[in-house]
Design a protein around this motif. Structure first.
Motif, short mmCIF file in Angstrom:
data_model
loop_
_atom_site.label_atom_id
_atom_site.label_comp_id
_atom_site.label_asym_id
_atom_site.label_seq_id
_atom_site.Cartn_x
_atom_site.Cartn_y
_atom_site.Cartn_z
N GLY A 1 1.08 -8.22 11.96
CA GLY A 1 2.13 -7.47 11.30
C GLY A 1 1.55 -6.51 10.29
O GLY A 1 0.91 -5.53 10.65
N VAL A 2 1.74 -6.84 9.04
CA VAL A 2 1.24 -6.00 7.95
C VAL A 2 -0.15 -6.51 7.59
O VAL A 2 -0.35 -7.70 7.40
CB VAL A 2 2.18 -6.06 6.75
N LEU A 3 -1.10 -5.60 7.51
CA LEU A 3 -2.48 -6.03 7.28
C LEU A 3 -2.92 -5.84 5.83
O LEU A 3 -3.69 -6.63 5.31
CB LEU A 3 -3.41 -5.27 8.21
N ASP A 4 -2.42 -4.83 5.22
CA ASP A 4 -2.84 -4.63 3.83
C ASP A 4 -1.68 -4.07 3.04
O ASP A 4 -0.79 -3.41 3.57
CB ASP A 4 -4.04 -3.67 3.78
N VAL A 5 -1.74 -4.33 1.77
CA VAL A 5 -0.67 -3.86 0.89
C VAL A 5 -1.30 -3.47 -0.44
O VAL A 5 -2.27 -4.08 -0.89
CB VAL A 5 0.40 -4.96 0.74
N THR A 6 -0.75 -2.42 -0.99
CA THR A 6 -1.27 -2.02 -2.31
C THR A 6 -0.19 -1.26 -3.07
O THR A 6 0.68 -0.61 -2.48
CB THR A 6 -2.55 -1.18 -2.17
N PHE A 7 -0.26 -1.38 -4.39
CA PHE A 7 0.74 -0.72 -5.23
C PHE A 7 0.24 0.65 -5.66
O PHE A 7 -0.97 0.88 -5.75
CB PHE A 7 1.02 -1.55 -6.47
N HIS A 8 1.18 1.47 -5.93
CA HIS A 8 0.86 2.74 -6.57
C HIS A 8 0.43 2.45 -8.00
O HIS A 8 1.02 1.57 -8.64
CB HIS A 8 2.10 3.65 -6.52
N PRO A 9 -0.60 3.16 -8.51
CA PRO A 9 -1.09 2.78 -9.85
C PRO A 9 -0.08 2.99 -10.96
O PRO A 9 -0.11 2.28 -11.96
CB PRO A 9 -2.32 3.65 -10.03
N VAL B 1 -5.40 3.35 -2.96
CA VAL B 1 -4.82 4.50 -3.64
C VAL B 1 -5.77 4.95 -4.73
O VAL B 1 -6.41 4.13 -5.39
CB VAL B 1 -3.46 4.14 -4.26
N SER B 2 -5.85 6.26 -4.84
CA SER B 2 -6.73 6.79 -5.89
C SER B 2 -6.15 6.46 -7.25
O SER B 2 -4.93 6.30 -7.38
CB SER B 2 -6.86 8.30 -5.71
N PRO B 3 -7.01 6.35 -8.27
CA PRO B 3 -6.50 5.97 -9.59
C PRO B 3 -5.48 6.97 -10.13
O PRO B 3 -4.62 6.59 -10.92
CB PRO B 3 -7.76 5.92 -10.46
N SER B 4 -5.54 8.19 -9.68
CA SER B 4 -4.55 9.16 -10.15
C SER B 4 -3.21 8.95 -9.46
O SER B 4 -2.18 9.41 -9.93
CB SER B 4 -5.04 10.58 -9.88
N GLY B 5 -3.25 8.29 -8.34
CA GLY B 5 -1.99 8.04 -7.62
C GLY B 5 -1.62 9.18 -6.72
O GLY B 5 -0.53 9.19 -6.17
N GLN B 6 -2.48 10.08 -6.53
CA GLN B 6 -2.14 11.24 -5.72
C GLN B 6 -2.58 11.05 -4.27
O GLN B 6 -1.98 11.60 -3.36
CB GLN B 6 -2.79 12.48 -6.30
N TRP B 7 -3.67 10.33 -4.12
CA TRP B 7 -4.26 10.22 -2.79
C TRP B 7 -4.23 8.77 -2.30
O TRP B 7 -4.33 7.84 -3.07
CB TRP B 7 -5.71 10.73 -2.79
N LEU B 8 -4.16 8.73 -1.00
CA LEU B 8 -4.20 7.42 -0.36
C LEU B 8 -5.26 7.46 0.73
O LEU B 8 -5.28 8.40 1.54
CB LEU B 8 -2.82 7.12 0.28
N ALA B 9 -6.17 6.50 0.68
CA ALA B 9 -7.18 6.43 1.72
C ALA B 9 -6.88 5.25 2.62
O ALA B 9 -6.43 4.20 2.16
CB ALA B 9 -8.56 6.25 1.09
N SER B 10 -7.12 5.44 3.92
CA SER B 10 -6.86 4.34 4.85
C SER B 10 -7.99 4.25 5.85
O SER B 10 -8.49 5.28 6.31
CB SER B 10 -5.53 4.55 5.56
#
Lengths: 559, 745
Positions: free
Chosen positions: B719-727, B418-427
């Protein structure tokens, strides 16, 4: 570093235990003698915690005794008697070999014998201890008293066992101590309460025994030796506690039965002592409720003791007389049987005052009008239910209701057979406060068991129907309104949500448990689940059975 | 019938014979004269024949002697035999021939026998004295004309027997005395018995005494009666030894006395029935003896019977067929009950229990052979075991529900950022594309085809730049997606352009930097960093200038590179290979560098260029690692389902090991603001935990799992491969092998 190197197996647990063979050598006894000594003294092997250490590194299977126990045996005077006996046998053999029959006779007369009084005293320092441990001795004595003179044991032993058991039964009758009876496929279980101790014993059915070959009768005989001594002393004490003469004037040449029909002579011919009423000491710690409950229990007990008071029974020739006579007399009933069957009958069949005639055959030719003809199970069920049950289910030719074990105490979650529920309802119905229920239940009784079950089912169905109707009404209401408000659905949700939340909470908490605790928890839960599964299985089986019965009935009625 | 009749006949004849003998004895003298006359008239030739006949009859007699019921003398029977022979033909043909056959057969053997026995018949009480030859077999005279000698020593001649069978028959028919006529063999004459003689024979036959006047039942005179006699039987005076004490007896007595004295024999013991006598054993009860046996355990009682054991149990307790089959198959020790529940419709039908004695015996064995042990049964309420944790409700906010699903990838999504602004998500996905999503609308804003499975994406944490590092194969790409405002884009451009100056200086080395060109530039790929090996992970430093890449390799020390983007410089910080590097991370605040190898996490001080700590993860294979934004805590996920939570201040051992997941943990993440961390696993779940660390050092850190998030579908066991929080928000993104990315809020 000074000092000697410490040797292995000279300290610690290795020195606390001793193998059986070593113990035997220490006591200088043969294996049968050692076995006998262990039985009499109540010495049993011990399983050491670290077997290999005790076994000095070997892993061979050995029996270990505590060294203390064996040392304790060393001082036993009976050990010397055993050795004397060995010598006696040797002398006897020698005399026989030399055909010196006068010597044989002399030796025979001086046969060494021993008494077990001190051992009893030692093993059971108080009377209550002895009472607590009397179950096995009663079972054994009752078994031996049914043996025929087949040479499996001494005739004297059989006679002694018979005498002691009759004395015991007489005591139970006089003190009205019997509480529960259960007819099992093994024999008849009796439970009596003597001095606050519950004593259970099992009496085999009156058949000749098929003596198995793989049973060591010597071991059984040794146990019986101990048990007869114990039972004799206990009987003595119990008789004296009731102010009765011991040994009672019961002619032992007669059978058990006749002995059971006469009451015992009292030492002091006082009037029946009034039952000491429970004084009320309202302890601060005890609740009033508890006290009340205890009182109620006491009352119930008193009522049970006088269960058959005023009833007159007559036993037909095919019913087990000993058992029934014992049980009926324990609860104050009068009992008699046909004069030609056995001695000791007190009145005839033709006696007009007989209230219950116990028969175990499909029908009886000549029936008297003023008495009930019932099957023997009625007596036992009455005793277990602690009330005089209605006789309708026990008439001749009627399929008997199941006989339930009085020893099972169902906790919540366990499966309770419907018959038990019925009996429990009857018991509750005795209370005057619930007169209406009583009547209803009685009506139900008259209708019969199956119908009652049907009623139950119907009730359940009714409940369901009610619920259905409610929901239907709701639906209709909803339909009548054009708008379907989703808010109502949410009204129901919170409870469920909450439940779900709680369940999830619990699940999460379980995740956080420590490994050890988790293991324990899983084990407990597994056991609980298994219990539930078994209960469900039984319930399902019952349901299937009832359904099958019902469908059968319906078919019959259609035809 | 025939047999019986013939038998009767024979009896009659036997009678006659006896009569004859008797008669012979009584009337011997009368007939003497007649005999002599007969004897003289006899012819030798005929005699011979007669003798033969007699022989035959003799043998016959011996054959039948056993069969005859009368025990008569043999002599008489000889007569009978001859009679028989004489009668035989007259009577009929029925019996005759058969008998003669038998005779013929046995003749040889019998004659031998006879020669052996011939003296046995000699009896001393022979009274016939007309013929002085004595009691000898008369066949000795067979060949002579005479039959013996009389008292005067003269020969007695055989009578002339001219009586043939016809005469005999006629005689039988006509002579009324025929039945009492007896043939005397010694004299060879016929004798007629008198009435007295016949009577005598009859009496003897009946077993009576011959004398009519003899009384059998005379009164008995008792010789030895119980009555005392006045006179002794013998008048002999008593011996002397009867007055003197016996020495032998004395010896015996003294021996016995000695034996008694020495205690060898005990005097006869009085029979005491004390064994059967009971008394009050417990008159003075004392518990002192009890104290001796504190080790003693009373034997457990036999369990009480249940409904199963009833003779008439409720129907549900009976075995069904399956249960019964199972019961029969089971081993004795495995069975729940040692018996089959049975139902009897009435009490009289209940049989004896066959194993009753066995069971009692087994109980006996248990009592004296079984070791006893006091088992402490834990009686725990299972609810008490569950730890008391704060309610998840009180620990809000945390993600609870799945709110958005980002679909678009065709391969499994390995990495998200997730971008530091929390607006974008890259995958980054295995389909060879990197996608940029707008978080709130779940729209895919941009897709960059990079031509290879993307292993890892990482957004530059510096909010003033907008760069994305992408690892695929052996290349690390720096993308500038230009998804931010112009200022940010320009600053990132500046960062990238500033590098160019330095680039030529760093030409040599294992890593080559190159710029994106042409089409790639359009897509936003600005820089390519070529590595010698496949890159598995990239991680940015918090400042956004440094970038670490991981190339796991057992054999070399070239596993980690740290790149400085602004100066396009790369360096390998480690000289030695310390194990397979799984992932790396920068400390968010301090100059520390975390390197997770297979079993442990090493923390290096980048300033001092040394290792400061080594954390033991207590797991087999670390898969992922996340560092708390404060830098005090590290979470490691491992392929053996564990999650270890470290407190760097406390110990190098994990403070808490969590085994929440059923399968391998693939990714872990910390929230930047909230005290939350999450782990993603192959079992398709993401578990969000609340981890609070109190400032008060005495209070233990509290880790509470607050939510299990499910939504991803397990494909190919992943199953789930990666996880990340919103900033900023308490939201969590997870990417799975089902080619989706999900947002839980």
């Amino acid at each position: 570093m000074g000092g000697l190197q410490k040797k292995k197996y000279e300290r610690g647990s290795a020195t606390n235990y001793i193998t059986r063979n070593k113990a035997r050598k220490k006591l200088q006894l043969s294996l049968p003698d050692f076995r006998r000594l262990c039985i009499l003294k109540g010495i049993y092997p011990h399983e050491p915690k670290h077997k290999k250490k005790v076994n000095k590194g070997s892993t061979a299977a050995r029996t270990f005794y505590l060294l203390k126990d064996i040392r304790f045996l060393l001082h036993e005077p009976i050990v010397r008697k055993f050795r004397d006996y060995k010598v006696f046998v040797r002398k006897l053999k020698k005399a026989y070999g030399k055909t010196e029959y006068s010597d044989v006779e002399r030796l025979r007369e001086n046969k060494p014998s021993y008494k077990l009084d001190h051992i009893i005293k030692e093993r059971y320092p108080t009377f209550i201890d002895a009472l607590r441990d009397i179950d096995d001795s009663l079972c054994m004595c009752f078994l031996f008293s049914t043996f025929a003179r087949t040479g499996k044991c001494h005739v004297q032993t059989i006679q002694l066992c018979r005498r002691l058991t009759v004395e015991w039964m007489n005591f139970v009758i006089t003190s009205r101590a019997l509480r529960k009876v259960f007819i099992s496929i093994k024999g008849i279980y009796y439970q009596a309460e003597v001095m606050g101790q519950l004593i259970t014993w099992l009496v085999p059915y009156q058949f000749s025994h098929d003596h198995p070959t793989d049973v060591d009768y010597r071991v059984m005989a040794t146990f019986t030796e101990l048990y007869t001594t114990l039972l004799g002393f206990i009987n003595f004490r119990l008789y004296h506690s009731l102010n009765l003469l011991y040994p009672p004037k019961v002619s032992l040449s007669l059978t058990k039965l006749s002995a059971l029909s006469s009451s015992l002579a009292r030492v002091v011919s006082t009037a029946e002592e009034e039952e000491a009423e429970l004084d009320q000491f309202p302890d601060e710690g005890e609740d009033i409720e508890k006290l009340e409950a205890r009182e109620k229990e006491q009352k119930q007990l008193e009522a049970q003791k006088k269960l058959f008071d005023g009833l007159k029974f007559f036993l037909n020739r095919e019913v087990p007389r000993e058992s029934l006579a014992f049980v009926i007399r324990c609860f104050g009933g009068e009992v008699s049987w046909d004069k030609s069957v056995c001695i000791g009958s007190t009145y005839e069949v033709t006696d007009e005052t007989i209230t219950h005639h116990i028969v175990d055959r499909p029908n009886v030719d000549k029936q008297y009008i003023n008495r009930y003809y019932i099957q023997p199970q009625w007596v036992y069920d009455c005793v277990n239910a602690k009330i005089v049950l209605p006789v309708e289910d026990y008439f001749l030719g009627v399929t008997l209701p199941p006989h339930l074990s009085p020893f099972v105490e169902e906790k919540d979650g366990d499966y309770v057979p419907p018959e038990k529920l019925k009996i429990m309802a009857l018991q509750r119905g005795e209370k005057p406060a619930h007169g209406q229920e009583d009547e209803e239940e009685e009506e139900d009784e008259e209708e019969g068991e199956d119908e009652e079950e049907e009623d139950d089912n119907e009730e359940e169905e009714d409940d369901e129907e009610e619920a259905d109707e409610k929901s239907l009404k709701k639906m209709e209401e909803q339909r009548s309104k054009v708008k379907v408000t989703p808010g109502k659905m949410k009204v129901e949700n919170p409870a469920r949500l909450e439940e779900e939340e709680k369940a999830e909470e619990k699940r999460l908490a379980i995740m956080m448990m420590k490994k050890k605790e988790k293991y324990l928890y899983d084990k407990i839960m597994f056991g609980k689940k298994r219990k539930v599964r078994e209960a469900n299985k039984l319930a399902a089986k019952r349901k299937a059975h009832d359904d099958a019965e019902k469908s059968k009935k319906k078919k019959k009625t259609r035809k | 019938m025939e047999e019986s009749s013939s038998r009767n006949m024979r009896r009659e004849e036997a009678k006659k014979v006896r009569q004859k003998t008797v008669k012979k004895r009584s009337t011997e003298e009368e007939e003497e004269e007649q005999d002599e006359i007969f004897n003289f008239n006899k012819k030798p030739a005929e005699e011979e024949e007669e003798e033969e006949d007699e022989d035959l009859s003799d043998s016959e007699d011996s054959v039948f002697s056993g069969l005859e019921d009368s025990g008569s003398d043999s002599e008489d029977e000889e007569e009978e035999g001859s009679n028989d022979k004489e009668d035989g033909d007259d009577e009929g043909l029925k019996t005759g021939p058969e008998e003669s056959e038998q005779i013929e057969e046995e003749k040889g053997g019998v004659t031998h026998k006879k020669q052996e026995d011939e003296y046995e018949r000699d009896s001393s009480d022979e009274e016939d004295i007309r013929n002085t030859v004595g009691n000898i077999p008369m066949e000795w005279y067979r060949d002579f004309p005479h039959i013996g000698y009389d008292l005067d020593g003269k020969k007695i001649y055989k009578p002339i027997r001219n009586k043939d069978e016809l005469d005999e028959f006629l005689d039988k028919m006509e002579n009324p005395d025929y039945w009492r006529t007896v043939h005397d063999k010694q004299t060879g004459s016929d004798i007629v018995l008198s009435d007295e003689q016949v009577e005598l024979v009859n009496r003897l036959q009946r077993g009576q005494f011959g004398d009519v006047n003899f009384n059998e039942y005379q009164p008995q005179v008792e010789f030895f009666s119980g009555d005392l006699m006045v006179h002794p039987v013998s008048n002999r005076p008593a011996d002397k030894r009867s007055f003197i004490p016996s020495l032998i007896e004395k010896e015996k007595v003294s021996k016995l006395v000695h034996a008694i004295k020495m205690g060898w024999i005990k005097p006869r013991r009085q029979d005491d029935d004390s064994r059967g006598r009971y008394y009050d054993l417990w008159t003075n009860e004392d518990s002192s003896i009890l104290a001796k046996h504190r080790m003693h355990l009373p034997a457990p009682k036999i369990p009480l019977p249940g409904h199963h054991e009833s003779y008439n149990p409720p129907p549900e307790y009976l075995f069904t067929d399956e249960e019964r089959a199972l019961w029969e198959q089971q081993d004795l020790s495995d069975r729940k009950f040692p018996f089959v529940p049975q139902r009897f419709s009435s009490l009289r039908q209940v049989p004896a229990f066959p194993r009753f004695i066995h069971e009692r015996f087994e109980r006996c064995l248990d009592l004296y052979l079984c070791p006893r042990q006091r088992k402490m049964r834990v009686n725990v309420n299972p609810e008490d075991l569950i730890p008391k944790l704060p309610k998840p409700k009180d620990l809000q906010p945390f993600p609870t529900t799945q709110s958005l699903v980002y679909r678009g990838h065709s391969g499994l999504v390995r990495s998200i950022s997730v971008s530091p602004s929390g607006q974008w998500l890259a995958s980054g996905s295995d389909d060879g594309s990197v996608r940029f999503w707008e978080v709130r609308s779940s729209r895919c804003m941009k897709t960059v085809q990079v031509g290879g499975a993307v292993r890892s994406v990482a957004w530059n944490p510096n909010p003033s730049v907008c760069l994305l590092a992408v690892a695929l194969d052996s290349v690390v790409l720096i993308l500038s997606p230009s998804l931010a405002d112009r200022q940010v884009v320009s600053s990132s451009e500046r960062l990238l352009s500033g590098q160019q100056e330095e680039e030529p200086a760093e030409g040599v080395g294992p890593v080559t930097w190159s710029e994106g060109e042409g089409e790639e530039l359009n897509q936003g790929i600005r820089l390519k960093i070529q590595h010698p090996k496949a890159v598995h992970q990239v991680a940015w430093h918090a400042k956004g200038d440094y970038l670490a890449s991981v190339m796991p390799d057992h054999s070399s020390h070239l596993q980690v590179f740290i790149h400085q983007v602004s100066r396009r410089r790369s360096q390998n910080p480690f000289r030695k290979n310390k194990g397979l590097v799984q992932c790396v991370s920068f400390h968010p605040v301090r100059p520390y560098f975390f390197v997770a190898t297979q079993r442990s996490v090493r923390i290096y001080n980048l300033v001092k260029q040394e290792m400061t700590k080594k954390l033991q993860a207590n797991s087999k294979w670390i898969s992922s690692m996340a560092v708390h934004p404060g830098g005090d805590h590290v979470v490691c996920g491992s392929y053996d389902c564990r999650l270890s939570w470290f407190d760097l201040d406390l110990s190098t051992k994990p403070y808490k090991m969590l085994r929440h997941h059923k399968k391998a943990v693939r990714g872990v993440a910390y929230h930047r603001l909230y005290p939350l961390f999450a782990s993603a696993s192959d079992d398709g779940s993401v578990i969000v935990c609340h981890g609070t660390v109190y400032n008060d050092l005495l209070q233990n850190p509290l880790i509470v799992p607050v939510k299990v998030l499910r939504g991803h579908v397990i494909t190919h066991d992943l199953g789930v491969l990666d996880v990340t929080f919103h900033p900023t928000q308490p939201w969590i993104f997870s990417s799975g092998s089902d080619a989706t990315i999900r947002l839980f809020t």
